[in-house]
Motif scaffolding. Structure first.
Motif, mmCIF file in Angstrom:
data_model
loop_
_atom_site.group_PDB
_atom_site.id
_atom_site.type_symbol
_atom_site.label_atom_id
_atom_site.label_comp_id
_atom_site.label_asym_id
_atom_site.label_seq_id
_atom_site.Cartn_x
_atom_site.Cartn_y
_atom_site.Cartn_z
ATOM 1 N N GLN A 166 0.227 -0.996 -0.326
ATOM 2 C CA GLN A 166 0.470 -0.563 0.256
ATOM 3 C C GLN A 166 1.153 1.254 0.247
ATOM 4 O OE1 GLN A 166 -2.889 0.358 3.395
ATOM 5 N NE2 GLN A 166 -3.328 -1.789 2.025
ATOM 6 N N VAL A 167 2.480 1.110 0.465
ATOM 7 C CA VAL A 167 3.099 2.643 0.557
ATOM 8 C C VAL A 167 4.565 1.962 -0.318
ATOM 9 C CG1 VAL A 167 4.058 3.731 1.330
ATOM 10 C CG2 VAL A 167 2.529 2.338 2.698
ATOM 11 N N PRO A 168 4.353 2.895 -1.273
ATOM 12 C CA PRO A 168 5.415 2.851 -2.777
ATOM 13 C C PRO A 168 6.550 3.624 -1.788
ATOM 14 C CG PRO A 168 3.539 4.118 -3.656
ATOM 15 C CD PRO A 168 3.080 4.020 -2.020
ATOM 16 N N ALA A 169 7.815 3.227 -2.399
ATOM 17 C CA ALA A 169 9.021 2.637 -1.574
ATOM 18 C C ALA A 169 9.283 4.313 -1.729
ATOM 19 C CB ALA A 169 10.123 1.947 -2.146
ATOM 20 N N SER A 170 9.291 5.143 -2.370
ATOM 21 C CA SER A 170 9.041 6.419 -2.770
ATOM 22 C C SER A 170 8.823 7.217 -2.109
ATOM 23 C CB SER A 170 9.137 6.850 -4.489
ATOM 24 O OG SER A 170 7.406 6.544 -4.721
ATOM 25 N N GLN A 171 7.354 6.652 -1.590
ATOM 26 C CA GLN A 171 6.611 7.436 -0.529
ATOM 27 C C GLN A 171 7.129 7.481 0.396
ATOM 28 O OE1 GLN A 171 2.230 6.257 -0.762
ATOM 29 N NE2 GLN A 171 1.339 7.951 0.758
ATOM 30 N N GLY A 172 7.331 6.569 1.229
ATOM 31 C CA GLY A 172 8.892 5.894 1.986
ATOM 32 C C GLY A 172 9.362 7.063 2.149
ATOM 33 N N LEU A 173 9.974 7.032 1.787
ATOM 34 C CA LEU A 173 11.515 7.654 1.815
ATOM 35 C C LEU A 173 10.982 9.492 1.304
ATOM 36 C CD1 LEU A 173 14.148 8.310 0.886
ATOM 37 C CD2 LEU A 173 13.824 8.256 -1.815
ATOM 38 N N ASP A 174 9.769 9.389 0.429
ATOM 39 C CA ASP A 174 9.427 10.942 0.826
ATOM 40 C C ASP A 174 9.193 11.582 2.636
ATOM 41 O OD1 ASP A 174 8.913 13.294 -0.519
ATOM 42 O OD2 ASP A 174 7.093 12.987 0.252
ATOM 43 N N ARG A 178 11.514 14.416 4.470
ATOM 44 C CA ARG A 178 10.786 15.235 5.043
ATOM 45 C C ARG A 178 9.960 15.643 6.552
ATOM 46 N NH1 ARG A 178 6.755 17.727 1.900
ATOM 47 N NH2 ARG A 178 6.408 16.611 -0.534
ATOM 48 N N ARG A 179 11.439 14.547 7.500
ATOM 49 C CA ARG A 179 11.908 14.441 8.504
ATOM 50 C C ARG A 179 12.597 14.262 9.152
ATOM 51 N NH1 ARG A 179 6.997 12.970 7.304
ATOM 52 N NH2 ARG A 179 4.788 13.577 7.932
ATOM 53 N N GLY A 180 13.761 14.309 8.400
ATOM 54 C CA GLY A 180 15.178 14.172 8.634
ATOM 55 C C GLY A 180 15.545 13.021 9.080
ATOM 56 N N CYS A 181 14.719 11.679 8.376
ATOM 57 C CA CYS A 181 15.263 10.452 8.761
ATOM 58 C C CYS A 181 15.757 10.046 8.079
ATOM 59 C CB CYS A 181 14.082 9.778 8.914
ATOM 60 S SG CYS A 181 12.586 10.266 10.556
ATOM 61 N N GLY A 182 16.935 8.635 8.185
ATOM 62 C CA GLY A 182 16.799 7.807 6.702
ATOM 63 C C GLY A 182 16.294 6.738 6.497
ATOM 64 N N PHE A 183 16.071 6.200 5.641
ATOM 65 C CA PHE A 183 15.150 5.709 5.215
ATOM 66 C C PHE A 183 16.110 4.040 4.454
ATOM 67 C CE2 PHE A 183 11.105 3.500 2.875
ATOM 68 C CZ PHE A 183 11.168 3.637 2.655
ATOM 69 N N MET A 184 15.224 2.828 4.439
ATOM 70 C CA MET A 184 15.877 1.442 4.107
ATOM 71 C C MET A 184 14.218 0.494 3.704
ATOM 72 S SD MET A 184 18.717 1.170 4.460
ATOM 73 C CE MET A 184 19.438 -0.633 4.322
ATOM 74 N N GLU A 185 14.142 -0.355 3.538
ATOM 75 C CA GLU A 185 12.989 -1.328 3.186
ATOM 76 C C GLU A 185 13.647 -2.224 3.402
ATOM 77 O OE1 GLU A 185 10.523 -1.428 -0.057
ATOM 78 O OE2 GLU A 185 9.061 0.640 0.381
ATOM 79 N N THR A 186 12.610 -2.781 4.126
ATOM 80 C CA THR A 186 13.117 -4.358 5.035
ATOM 81 C C THR A 186 12.102 -5.325 4.514
ATOM 82 O OG1 THR A 186 12.522 -3.704 7.123
ATOM 83 C CG2 THR A 186 14.355 -3.188 6.629
ATOM 84 N N SER A 187 12.740 -7.234 5.099
ATOM 85 C CA SER A 187 12.118 -8.154 4.809
ATOM 86 C C SER A 187 12.531 -8.834 5.628
ATOM 87 C CB SER A 187 11.747 -8.979 3.867
ATOM 88 O OG SER A 187 11.354 -10.289 4.406
ATOM 89 N N ALA A 188 11.817 -9.329 6.886
ATOM 90 C CA ALA A 188 12.333 -9.428 8.961
ATOM 91 C C ALA A 188 12.072 -11.619 8.370
ATOM 92 C CB ALA A 188 11.480 -9.743 9.784
ATOM 93 N N ARG A 189 11.073 -11.737 7.406
ATOM 94 C CA ARG A 189 11.252 -12.904 7.002
ATOM 95 C C ARG A 189 12.301 -13.311 5.554
ATOM 96 N NH1 ARG A 189 7.784 -15.656 3.067
ATOM 97 N NH2 ARG A 189 7.442 -14.376 1.788
#
Length: 278
Positions: A166-174, A178-189
């Protein structure tokens, strides 16, 4: 409901190396069911479970060798359910870094991060005030970690569930930028970006400490005379061929998941290939 636990796990490298481990505390926060405990347990125990057991608060202690140095990581896996957020101890806000976890299959879980981000930003403001007082008193902010604003990294978890995204990677990155955070996508599985995410946190914390030693703190007002924005991050330097091969040999997940629909795959010049991570 899971009770409060404390666990410890050390790698053999710390026992064979005379170097004193560098302590770093990390608080893991986010909405219930986003996968905070799954990420933590994948790192600590190299295991994954599909069963969801709501966490009140769990603590873990592990050591890792990163960039040739040994680090002692104190991890706090916190409650995500709204009814338990009031139980957040002040000690949780005293961490060197925060990992804000959301579920890419739930837009609401990304929205829920705003609550935690506001708490962390208030803590950052308090530390910057402490730093300003320390500087006026002629004391280096680097002598007290309570004067260094915390590092914030956002992790979009469950990136293996592409059909339910539901959340595109580009949206999570944005959202993160905007909040001064680093960003990654993960999969614990599938163990994608688990070790890499915590290595990123360690590098960001050490960078913040080095800047503090120079009298430079990441803030909006420019403590130390430098007009920098709190928590602003930049892309990691791409892995060298040798480093990539080393990661493959260790069985570590790739830095970016293969996400064809969102052009986030590692091949074909996709979004993630150029981004790596923030």
């Amino acid at each position: 409901m899971a009770p409060l636990h404390t666990h410890s796990n050390s790698t053999s490298s710390s026992r064979t190396n005379n170097q004193t481990p560098i302590p770093i505390s990390i608080t893991i926060c986010g909405d219930g069911g986003a996968g905070k405990s799954s990420i933590t347990l994948r790192l600590v125990r190299s295991q994954w479970t599909s069963e969801y057991d709501p966490t009140i608060e769990d603590s873990y202690s592990i050591t890792r060798r990163i960039d040739g140095a040994i680090y002692h990581l104190s991890l706090t896996d916190t409650a995500g359910q709204e009814e338990y957020r009031g139980m957040w101890a002040s000690s949780n806000l005293g961490a060197d870094a925060f990992l804000l976890v959301y579920d890419i299959t739930s837009r609401d879980s990304l929205d829920a991060l705003q609550y935690f981000n506001e708490l962390i930003d208030m803590e950052a403001d308090t530390r910057l005030d402490n730093a300003a007082r320390a500087i006026r008193a002629g004391v280096s902010p680097a002598e007290d970690t309570k004067t260094i604003p915390p590092v914030k990294i956002v992790a979009g978890n469950k990136c293996d569930l592409q059909e339910s995204r539901q959340v595109p990677a580009s949206q999570g990155l944005d959202w993160a930028r905007r909040r001064g955070c680093g960003f990654m996508e993960t999969s614990a599985r599938l163990e994608v970006n688990i070790e890499e995410t915590f290595a990123l946190i360690v590098r960001r914390v050490m960078e913040a400490r080095r800047l503090a030693e120079k009298g430079i703190l990441n803030d909006v007002g420019g403590v130390g005379g430098e007009d920098t924005k709190r928590g602003m991050t930049k892309p990691l330097t791409p892995l060298t061929p040798g480093e990539e091969q080393s990661e493959k040999e260790r069985g570590v997940g790739t830095r970016g998941p293969r996400i064809e629909g969102d052009r986030v795959g590692r091949g074909g010049g996709g979004f993630w290939r150029s981004l790596r991570c923030w």
